[in-house]
Scaffold this active site. Structure first.
Site, PDB file in Angstrom:
ATOM      1  N   HIS A  57       0.936   3.060  -3.398  1.00 34.25           N
ATOM      2  CA  HIS A  57       2.347   3.247  -3.018  1.00 34.25           C
ATOM      3  C   HIS A  57       3.061   1.903  -2.984  1.00 34.25           C
ATOM      4  O   HIS A  57       2.895   1.117  -2.059  1.00 34.25           O
ATOM      5  CB  HIS A  57       2.450   3.920  -1.644  1.00 34.25           C
ATOM      6  CG  HIS A  57       3.851   4.319  -1.293  1.00 34.25           C
ATOM      7  ND1 HIS A  57       4.214   5.622  -1.028  1.00 34.25           N
ATOM      8  CD2 HIS A  57       4.989   3.585  -1.171  1.00 34.25           C
ATOM      9  CE1 HIS A  57       5.507   5.673  -0.766  1.00 34.25           C
ATOM     10  NE2 HIS A  57       6.007   4.440  -0.830  1.00 34.25           N
ATOM     11  N   HIS A  59       6.910  -0.162  -4.603  1.00 32.73           N
ATOM     12  CA  HIS A  59       8.210  -0.010  -5.298  1.00 32.73           C
ATOM     13  C   HIS A  59       8.406  -1.248  -6.167  1.00 32.73           C
ATOM     14  O   HIS A  59       9.059  -2.207  -5.764  1.00 32.73           O
ATOM     15  CB  HIS A  59       9.341   0.115  -4.282  1.00 32.73           C
ATOM     16  CG  HIS A  59       9.258   1.348  -3.437  1.00 32.73           C
ATOM     17  ND1 HIS A  59      10.106   2.420  -3.605  1.00 32.73           N
ATOM     18  CD2 HIS A  59       8.409   1.688  -2.442  1.00 32.73           C
ATOM     19  CE1 HIS A  59       9.780   3.372  -2.739  1.00 32.73           C
ATOM     20  NE2 HIS A  59       8.758   2.949  -2.010  1.00 32.73           N
ATOM     21  N   GLN A 152      15.829   7.781  -4.386  1.00 34.08           N
ATOM     22  CA  GLN A 152      16.062   6.980  -3.175  1.00 34.08           C
ATOM     23  C   GLN A 152      17.240   7.491  -2.344  1.00 34.08           C
ATOM     24  O   GLN A 152      17.210   7.467  -1.123  1.00 34.08           O
ATOM     25  CB  GLN A 152      16.312   5.518  -3.565  1.00 34.08           C
ATOM     26  CG  GLN A 152      16.628   4.582  -2.413  1.00 34.08           C
ATOM     27  CD  GLN A 152      15.418   4.239  -1.591  1.00 34.08           C
ATOM     28  OE1 GLN A 152      14.551   3.493  -2.034  1.00 34.08           O
ATOM     29  NE2 GLN A 152      15.345   4.805  -0.391  1.00 34.08           N
ATOM     30  N   HIS A 210       8.158  10.835  -0.354  1.00 37.36           N
ATOM     31  CA  HIS A 210       8.442  10.095   0.886  1.00 37.36           C
ATOM     32  C   HIS A 210       8.807  11.161   1.917  1.00 37.36           C
ATOM     33  O   HIS A 210       9.880  11.749   1.836  1.00 37.36           O
ATOM     34  CB  HIS A 210       9.618   9.143   0.692  1.00 37.36           C
ATOM     35  CG  HIS A 210       9.265   7.869   0.011  1.00 37.36           C
ATOM     36  ND1 HIS A 210       8.853   7.808  -1.293  1.00 37.36           N
ATOM     37  CD2 HIS A 210       9.272   6.584   0.471  1.00 37.36           C
ATOM     38  CE1 HIS A 210       8.610   6.547  -1.617  1.00 37.36           C
ATOM     39  NE2 HIS A 210       8.861   5.780  -0.569  1.00 37.36           N
ATOM     40  N   GLU A 213       9.776   9.917   6.842  1.00 35.45           N
ATOM     41  CA  GLU A 213       9.654   8.488   7.138  1.00 35.45           C
ATOM     42  C   GLU A 213      10.723   8.127   8.160  1.00 35.45           C
ATOM     43  O   GLU A 213      11.709   7.444   7.873  1.00 35.45           O
ATOM     44  CB  GLU A 213       9.809   7.644   5.862  1.00 35.45           C
ATOM     45  CG  GLU A 213       9.431   6.183   6.092  1.00 35.45           C
ATOM     46  CD  GLU A 213       9.580   5.309   4.856  1.00 35.45           C
ATOM     47  OE1 GLU A 213      10.089   5.791   3.824  1.00 35.45           O
ATOM     48  OE2 GLU A 213       9.198   4.127   4.926  1.00 35.45           O
ATOM     49  N   ASP A 309       3.635  -0.666  -0.133  1.00 33.55           N
ATOM     50  CA  ASP A 309       5.025  -0.214  -0.122  1.00 33.55           C
ATOM     51  C   ASP A 309       5.977  -1.271  -0.682  1.00 33.55           C
ATOM     52  O   ASP A 309       6.605  -1.059  -1.708  1.00 33.55           O
ATOM     53  CB  ASP A 309       5.458   0.205   1.290  1.00 33.55           C
ATOM     54  CG  ASP A 309       6.548   1.269   1.282  1.00 33.55           C
ATOM     55  OD1 ASP A 309       6.970   1.680   0.188  1.00 33.55           O
ATOM     56  OD2 ASP A 309       6.972   1.702   2.369  1.00 33.55           O
ATOM     57  N   TRP A 315      13.441  -3.874   2.499  1.00 31.97           N
ATOM     58  CA  TRP A 315      12.793  -3.174   3.610  1.00 31.97           C
ATOM     59  C   TRP A 315      11.752  -4.043   4.316  1.00 31.97           C
ATOM     60  O   TRP A 315      11.431  -3.822   5.471  1.00 31.97           O
ATOM     61  CB  TRP A 315      12.111  -1.891   3.100  1.00 31.97           C
ATOM     62  CG  TRP A 315      13.113  -0.894   2.624  1.00 31.97           C
ATOM     63  CD1 TRP A 315      13.738   0.057   3.381  1.00 31.97           C
ATOM     64  CD2 TRP A 315      13.632  -0.751   1.293  1.00 31.97           C
ATOM     65  NE1 TRP A 315      14.611   0.762   2.602  1.00 31.97           N
ATOM     66  CE2 TRP A 315      14.569   0.296   1.321  1.00 31.97           C
ATOM     67  CE3 TRP A 315      13.387  -1.401   0.077  1.00 31.97           C
ATOM     68  CZ2 TRP A 315      15.269   0.710   0.183  1.00 31.97           C
ATOM     69  CZ3 TRP A 315      14.086  -1.001  -1.043  1.00 31.97           C
ATOM     70  CH2 TRP A 315      15.005   0.036  -0.996  1.00 31.97           C
TER      71      TRP A 315
END
Ligand code: FE2
Length: 414
Positions: A57, A59, A152, A210, A213, A309, A315
């Site tokens: 996982h 991005h 997203q 996702h 979360e 992630d 983030w």
């Protein structure tokens, strides 16, 4: 190429691993330690040899963008999405490719050879997706890359969200994503899950959502995803990422939920460093950890693995590609430093993750499988964690991909 003096997880003694071309051709027990005799013989030094680490996982389209143009000042997930929307306006084909390649190099340097990346497709130009489809092809000698069509900014609450998801899969995404807790209403969250499961079933794609979360204990889309997977008998092909609201569910609800989760056979991914950073942001004290119930999912016999992630994005400002760092943090945060947990800790970044990615016989240290493997710096899982061990060698298709020289310490007399 051969490897001698290898320790294997779950097997006593030392072994010699033989490779022919791009396949493992033999794994033979050694009666005693051997000296390397051939030029193409690598000495594992009685350390662990494992299948490659897996990043389930990440991005890659967002990595290495923190602070561009603005930093996430609150540290919340939702400000991260706002900051990313600003950065997304500046995304170009070349920008995405060069950041993704730099990040893949970091992953390769840390023994990762299988990656699942979420790519934001709430962008009518598909700039990031087009770039990542090229990166997938151009990086085959380094990693196997699965691309998730990730909405997203929502499927139902973003303009033409359903059409964008459908188009992204037609363009070549491997996995259908979702973000039901971010949709504007609970109903939209539910219909988004049904839509994405329909799309995956129709196209034969895997699913990775996702899911929940958020610290909101009322966020209950995991039950929707699991039930859809159960009814359609797609569970092993479906993954629920994050599910951090489960850390806030009450035990009575969670007890009932676990029955469904087990029946559904879905997989779970937890991203412990990301979640401990992003969640708990609206709490006073006591402050929640904001992670899913990793130990409980594992002990119930369900499949769960750890992912990074983010690496330096809106983030999460840190990260260096080393998934062993995520494993060590996760074991601490999830109360998993018990003896038995430590004996099999590497499952969380190897076999469990490979099962999540449905790698099947393309993964694993067995005769006939691809000659993709790692030599580690310690003799077992426990010692790898305790010593903050490293990947010393990574081999792909029977050829050296990466070698690391461990740091040397010199002590001087007083
Ligand atoms: Fe994510």
């Amino acid at each position: 190429m051969n490897i001698i003096n290898a320790r294997l997880r779950g097997k006593p003694g030392l072994h010699r691993i033989e490779m022919e071309g791009s396949r493992i051709s033999a794994i033979v027990a050694q009666a005693q330690p051997m000296q390397a005799s051939l030029p193409a013989e690598l000495d594992a030094g009685q350390n662990l040899v494992t299948a490659p680490f897996v990043e389930p996982h990440i991005h890659l389209d967002a990595t290495l963008t923190a602070g561009e143009p603005n930093w996430n000042m609150s540290g919340t997930l939702f400000e991260g999405i706002e900051r990313w929307a600003e950065r997304k306006a500046l995304v170009t084909h070349q920008d995405t490719k060069s950041r993704a390649r730099k990040t893949i190099d970091m992953l390769v340097d840390n023994g990762i050879q299988h990656v699942r990346t979420h790519v934001d497709v709430t962008d009518p130009s598909f700039a990031a997706l087009r770039a990542m489809l090229e990166v997938r092809d151009e990086s085959r000698h380094l990693i196997d890359l699965q691309i998730v069509a990730f909405p997203q900014e929502g499927i139902e609450s973003f303009k033409n969200g359903r059409a964008l998801m459908t188009e992204a899969v037609a363009m070549g995404a491997d996995v259908v994503g979702g973000i039901p807790h971010f949709e504007n209403t609970r109903e939209q969250g539910v219909t988004s899950v049904k839509f994405l499961m329909d799309l995956a079933e129709r196209t034969g794609c895997l699913v990775d959502v996702h899911c929940d979360e958020t610290d909101d204990a009322q966020s209950r889309f995991l039950e929707v995803l699991a039930e859809e997977a159960r009814v359609r008998e797609m569970g092993e092909r479906v993954t629920a990422s994050h599910t951090v609201a489960m850390g806030s569910y009450d035990n009575a609800y969670c007890y009932k939920l676990f029955r469904l989760l087990k029946q559904s056979r879905i997989n779970f991914v937890s991203c412990p460093t990301e979640s401990i950073h992003l969640q708990g942001r609206f709490d006073g004290y006591p402050k929640r950890r904001g992670l899913t119930r990793v130990a409980e999912i594992d002990r119930a016999g369900m499949n769960i693995c750890f992912g990074q992630d983010s690496i330096v994005d809106p983030w999460y400002p840190l990260g260096n590609g080393n998934i062993l760092r995520i494993l060590e943090a996760g074991l601490h945060i999830c109360h998993m430093l018990g003896y038995e947990d430590l004996q099999r800790a590497l499952d969380l970044i190897t076999d469990n993750s490979a099962r999540t990615l449905q790698l099947g016989d393309r993964y694993g240290l067995e005769v006939g499988r691809p000659a993709n493997l790692l030599i580690l710096s310690a003799a077992d899982d426990y010692e790898m964690i305790r010593s903050q061990g490293q990947v010393l060698t990574s081999i792909r298709d029977g050829k050296l991909l990466m070698q690391r020289s461990p740091a040397q310490v010199t002590r001087f007399p007083a």
